[in-house]
Design an enzyme around this catalytic site. Sequence first.
Site, short mmCIF file in Angstrom:
data_model
loop_
_atom_site.label_atom_id
_atom_site.label_comp_id
_atom_site.label_asym_id
_atom_site.label_seq_id
_atom_site.Cartn_x
_atom_site.Cartn_y
_atom_site.Cartn_z
N HIS A 148 1.82 5.33 0.73
CA HIS A 148 1.31 3.97 0.49
C HIS A 148 -0.18 4.05 0.19
O HIS A 148 -1.02 4.10 1.09
CB HIS A 148 1.57 3.07 1.71
CG HIS A 148 1.29 1.62 1.44
ND1 HIS A 148 2.16 0.61 1.80
CD2 HIS A 148 0.24 1.00 0.84
CE1 HIS A 148 1.65 -0.56 1.43
NE2 HIS A 148 0.48 -0.34 0.86
N HIS A 163 -2.92 2.69 -3.17
CA HIS A 163 -3.06 2.01 -4.47
C HIS A 163 -4.11 2.73 -5.30
O HIS A 163 -5.26 2.85 -4.87
CB HIS A 163 -3.47 0.56 -4.25
CG HIS A 163 -2.44 -0.24 -3.50
ND1 HIS A 163 -1.44 -0.94 -4.13
CD2 HIS A 163 -2.23 -0.40 -2.16
CE1 HIS A 163 -0.67 -1.52 -3.21
NE2 HIS A 163 -1.12 -1.20 -2.01
N HIS A 173 5.88 -4.52 -0.10
CA HIS A 173 5.01 -4.89 1.00
C HIS A 173 5.66 -6.06 1.75
O HIS A 173 6.10 -7.02 1.11
CB HIS A 173 3.65 -5.38 0.49
CG HIS A 173 2.75 -4.32 -0.07
ND1 HIS A 173 3.11 -3.49 -1.10
CD2 HIS A 173 1.48 -3.96 0.26
CE1 HIS A 173 2.10 -2.68 -1.39
NE2 HIS A 173 1.10 -2.94 -0.58
N GLU A 185 3.04 -7.59 6.73
CA GLU A 185 1.62 -7.26 6.91
C GLU A 185 0.89 -8.53 7.34
O GLU A 185 0.44 -8.64 8.47
CB GLU A 185 1.02 -6.73 5.60
CG GLU A 185 -0.48 -6.39 5.70
CD GLU A 185 -1.12 -6.16 4.33
OE1 GLU A 185 -0.62 -6.72 3.33
OE2 GLU A 185 -2.15 -5.45 4.26
N ASP A 188 -3.51 3.10 2.19
CA ASP A 188 -3.49 1.84 1.44
C ASP A 188 -4.64 1.74 0.45
O ASP A 188 -4.42 1.73 -0.76
CB ASP A 188 -3.50 0.66 2.44
CG ASP A 188 -3.08 -0.67 1.82
OD1 ASP A 188 -2.50 -0.64 0.71
OD2 ASP A 188 -3.31 -1.72 2.46
#
Length: 329
Positions: free
Chosen positions: A13, A15, A184, A187, A265
């Site tokens: 995970h 980006h 996702h 969260e 992330d």
Amino acid sequence: MRDLLTLPKAHLHVHLESTVRWTTLREIGAANGVRVPGEVGAFGDFASFFAQNDLVRACLRRPADFHRIAYEFCADEAAQGVRYAEVSFTAAGHGERLGDLGMPLAAVLDGLEAGQDAFGIECRLILDHSRRRSVERAWRTLDLARRHDRVVAVGLAGDEAHPGAPFDAVFAAAHDAGLHIVHHAGEGEGPASIRHAIGPGRTERLGHGIRVLDDPDLVAEVRDRGIALEVCPSSNVALGFAPSLGAHPLPRLRDAGLTVTLNTDIPALIGTPLAAEYALVRDTFGYDDPTLAGLARAAVDASFAPTETKHRMNQAITDWLTRPAAPGG
Ligand SMILES: [Zn+2]
């Protein structure tokens, strides 16, 4: 204690747009006429996080820009002991913005190809789609994903206040096309977002998923179905989804018998690359080397890597753990 840089890791995970080195961003920005402030990386909430994302997007314009950030991603991840990465990229968003739908993805794939060879890391792509954006763009994301076999998955990202249901047909088609699906969920929003993701959303892992703990029945379902959580503690703290590292639910998720993987992330935005994330977890929760190796192994097993890669990585993790720890280390 063994060196966590040398622990072989899978990163599930992360980006791509939030891995760009600030030096690189400034150089690319200068070349494209976008001013990048000297002081960046400080934000306290989701709104300023989105503002930072906008800045990164404004800088990335030419094929060479996308190639470079993908290549440097490989270098930086390999330096963290990452041997396999599934990196998320918002391909259709960049393509639409620049008036050339396929260019950003093609350039990223070229950059990853070059980086993999140069730094001895294996990378796959997940094309994410923001829930804030149109269903039409989600279909275009799926079209892009189907064109390239290095793209292993598609999924929803972005503000979970926007429901996932409008995109169900897109992910049903993705499933039929043989793509993996990773959303996702859990969260910012609670159990309902997770129920949708693992139900009609067809997700195979949960991006974050930390709010599963709000509902014991859901914990049991996620555990029994073996759905892994991509947990990103430093990101959760930086974005205000956990009050502090010490109060982060990671230990409770593990105690509940859930499959927990450790991820970053948005590593460049928070200044925490993956080996540092492992070190923070060790320091905060007192985990020993077998526990940390277990976290690494969980990520390998939950990945969409070829069986041969999984086998090789699990062997390398065993080797790391059986190697004598440095004296006094
Ligand atoms: Zn994310």
